[in-house]
Motif scaffolding. Structure first.
Motif, mmCIF file in Angstrom:
data_model
loop_
_atom_site.group_PDB
_atom_site.id
_atom_site.type_symbol
_atom_site.label_atom_id
_atom_site.label_comp_id
_atom_site.label_asym_id
_atom_site.label_seq_id
_atom_site.Cartn_x
_atom_site.Cartn_y
_atom_site.Cartn_z
ATOM 1 N N GLY A 42 58.121 82.265 48.013
ATOM 2 C CA GLY A 42 56.933 82.225 48.853
ATOM 3 C C GLY A 42 56.104 83.484 48.719
ATOM 4 O O GLY A 42 54.874 83.430 48.596
ATOM 5 N N ALA A 43 56.774 84.646 48.729
ATOM 6 C CA ALA A 43 56.066 85.929 48.601
ATOM 7 C C ALA A 43 55.340 86.015 47.263
ATOM 8 O O ALA A 43 54.174 86.439 47.191
ATOM 9 C CB ALA A 43 57.045 87.090 48.761
ATOM 10 N N ILE A 44 56.000 85.602 46.199
ATOM 11 C CA ILE A 44 55.389 85.674 44.865
ATOM 12 C C ILE A 44 54.234 84.684 44.754
ATOM 13 O O ILE A 44 53.157 85.032 44.267
ATOM 14 C CB ILE A 44 56.451 85.452 43.764
ATOM 15 C CG1 ILE A 44 57.368 86.683 43.703
ATOM 16 C CG2 ILE A 44 55.796 85.168 42.414
ATOM 17 C CD1 ILE A 44 58.557 86.537 42.791
ATOM 18 N N HIS A 45 54.428 83.466 45.209
ATOM 19 C CA HIS A 45 53.350 82.470 45.134
ATOM 20 C C HIS A 45 52.143 82.877 45.980
ATOM 21 O O HIS A 45 51.003 82.708 45.544
ATOM 22 C CB HIS A 45 53.860 81.082 45.546
ATOM 23 C CG HIS A 45 54.507 80.333 44.418
ATOM 24 N ND1 HIS A 45 53.791 79.518 43.570
ATOM 25 C CD2 HIS A 45 55.788 80.295 44.001
ATOM 26 C CE1 HIS A 45 54.614 78.990 42.678
ATOM 27 N NE2 HIS A 45 55.831 79.450 42.917
ATOM 28 N N ARG A 46 52.385 83.421 47.170
ATOM 29 C CA ARG A 46 51.262 83.866 48.010
ATOM 30 C C ARG A 46 50.470 84.965 47.311
ATOM 31 O O ARG A 46 49.239 84.957 47.305
ATOM 32 C CB ARG A 46 51.759 84.365 49.370
ATOM 33 C CG ARG A 46 52.071 83.243 50.348
ATOM 34 C CD ARG A 46 52.330 83.753 51.760
ATOM 35 N NE ARG A 46 53.437 84.695 51.846
ATOM 36 C CZ ARG A 46 54.727 84.345 51.915
ATOM 37 N NH1 ARG A 46 55.064 83.066 51.905
ATOM 38 N NH2 ARG A 46 55.669 85.258 52.006
ATOM 39 N N ALA A 47 51.174 85.924 46.715
ATOM 40 C CA ALA A 47 50.499 87.038 46.040
ATOM 41 C C ALA A 47 49.805 86.595 44.753
ATOM 42 O O ALA A 47 48.743 87.113 44.406
ATOM 43 C CB ALA A 47 51.503 88.155 45.742
ATOM 44 N N ALA A 48 50.398 85.638 44.045
ATOM 45 C CA ALA A 48 49.845 85.188 42.760
ATOM 46 C C ALA A 48 48.663 84.241 42.924
ATOM 47 O O ALA A 48 47.821 84.140 42.044
ATOM 48 C CB ALA A 48 50.933 84.508 41.934
ATOM 49 N N GLY A 49 48.621 83.509 44.033
ATOM 50 C CA GLY A 49 47.561 82.535 44.253
ATOM 51 C C GLY A 49 47.934 81.162 43.722
ATOM 52 O O GLY A 49 48.970 80.981 43.070
ATOM 53 N N PRO A 50 47.080 80.167 43.980
ATOM 54 C CA PRO A 50 47.407 78.774 43.653
ATOM 55 C C PRO A 50 47.530 78.479 42.162
ATOM 56 O O PRO A 50 48.143 77.486 41.774
ATOM 57 C CB PRO A 50 46.263 77.970 44.282
ATOM 58 C CG PRO A 50 45.145 78.949 44.447
ATOM 59 C CD PRO A 50 45.785 80.294 44.651
ATOM 60 N N GLY A 51 46.979 79.317 41.311
ATOM 61 C CA GLY A 51 47.089 79.093 39.866
ATOM 62 C C GLY A 51 48.522 79.135 39.373
ATOM 63 O O GLY A 51 48.871 78.455 38.408
ATOM 64 N N LEU A 52 49.369 79.913 40.042
ATOM 65 C CA LEU A 52 50.770 80.003 39.619
ATOM 66 C C LEU A 52 51.471 78.660 39.783
ATOM 67 O O LEU A 52 52.120 78.176 38.854
ATOM 68 C CB LEU A 52 51.506 81.089 40.409
ATOM 69 C CG LEU A 52 52.974 81.298 40.027
ATOM 70 C CD1 LEU A 52 53.111 81.726 38.573
ATOM 71 C CD2 LEU A 52 53.615 82.324 40.949
ATOM 72 N N GLU A 53 51.308 78.041 40.941
ATOM 73 C CA GLU A 53 51.943 76.747 41.164
ATOM 74 C C GLU A 53 51.403 75.696 40.193
ATOM 75 O O GLU A 53 52.154 74.890 39.652
ATOM 76 C CB GLU A 53 51.760 76.294 42.610
ATOM 77 C CG GLU A 53 52.577 75.055 42.932
ATOM 78 C CD GLU A 53 52.637 74.773 44.421
ATOM 79 O OE1 GLU A 53 53.584 75.229 45.065
ATOM 80 O OE2 GLU A 53 51.718 74.080 44.912
ATOM 81 N N LYS A 54 50.107 75.745 39.952
ATOM 82 C CA LYS A 54 49.489 74.790 39.025
ATOM 83 C C LYS A 54 50.070 74.942 37.614
ATOM 84 O O LYS A 54 50.375 73.952 36.950
ATOM 85 C CB LYS A 54 47.974 74.998 39.003
ATOM 86 C CG LYS A 54 47.229 73.984 38.188
ATOM 87 C CD LYS A 54 45.726 74.185 38.276
ATOM 88 C CE LYS A 54 45.009 73.147 37.432
ATOM 89 N NZ LYS A 54 43.568 73.387 37.401
ATOM 90 N N GLU A 55 50.255 76.193 37.162
ATOM 91 C CA GLU A 55 50.836 76.419 35.839
ATOM 92 C C GLU A 55 52.303 76.002 35.791
ATOM 93 O O GLU A 55 52.777 75.463 34.785
ATOM 94 C CB GLU A 55 50.714 77.899 35.448
ATOM 95 C CG GLU A 55 51.302 78.183 34.071
ATOM 96 C CD GLU A 55 51.275 79.646 33.653
ATOM 97 O OE1 GLU A 55 51.847 79.947 32.593
ATOM 98 O OE2 GLU A 55 50.694 80.482 34.387
#
Length: 174
Positions: A42-55
């Motif tokens: 959660g911490a990494i995804h929040r900091a990285a933004g929605p592009g991380l989940e999309k990739e």
């Protein structure tokens, strides 16, 4: 706390895995589908933004012990290496699968010519792996893998809580 083996330094620090601007790669204690979640993911995804989940979405699901790599998106790191740690008491053998996480992440990073990588304490949160056992498995694996690395010069373990920090410091000291 630091220890140098061959040309590689292992560091144990207290901090936030998503705030390691001097590391080329950070490791995500991911869920099988590589999606946003709680804890480290959660911490990494929040900091990285929605592009991380999309990739990441097309790369999942992964199995315990596996590692895959993505870009860092809004993080200060070029890469995120995602590992699925074992659920303690469920995924067997836990120690081998946990060791596979650290080894596979290091080998993947080295193949990508990454020189610095930061790990969280994989599987010790909601996955229930006892912190002392996890620290010993992880550090033994890291130390045993270092001779096979040609590019990595800094391996950092970032612990959020003081208790975990003390456990890992003690484990590294031997």
């Amino acid at each position: 706390m630091k220890k140098t083996i061959a040309n590689t330094t292992i560091e144990i620090i207290r901090g936030d895995i998503a705030s390691q601007p001097d590391m080329q790669a950070i490791v995500n204690a991911a869920n099988a589908h590589l999606l946003n979640g709680g804890g480290v993911a959660g911490a990494i995804h929040r900091a990285a933004g929605p592009g991380l989940e999309k990739e990441c979405k097309p790369m999942g699901p992964i199995r315990p012990g596996e590692a895959v790599i993505s870009g860092g998106h809004n993080l200060p790191n070029k890469y995120v290496i995602h590992c699925l740690g074992p659920v303690y008491g469920q995924d067997k053998p836990e120690d081998k699968l946990l060791a596979d996480c650290y080894r596979n992440a290091l080998l993947l990073a080295d193949k990508k010519e990454i020189e610095s990588i930061a790990f969280p304490a994989i599987s010790t949160g909601i996955f229930g792996y006892p912190a002392e056992d996890a620290a010993h498995v992880a550090l033994k694996t890291i130390i045993d893998t270092i001779p096979n690395l040609t590019n990595i010069r800094t391996i950092r373990v970032v612990l959020f809580g003081q208790d975990d920090f003390e456990i890992w410091k003690k484990a590294l000291a031997g």
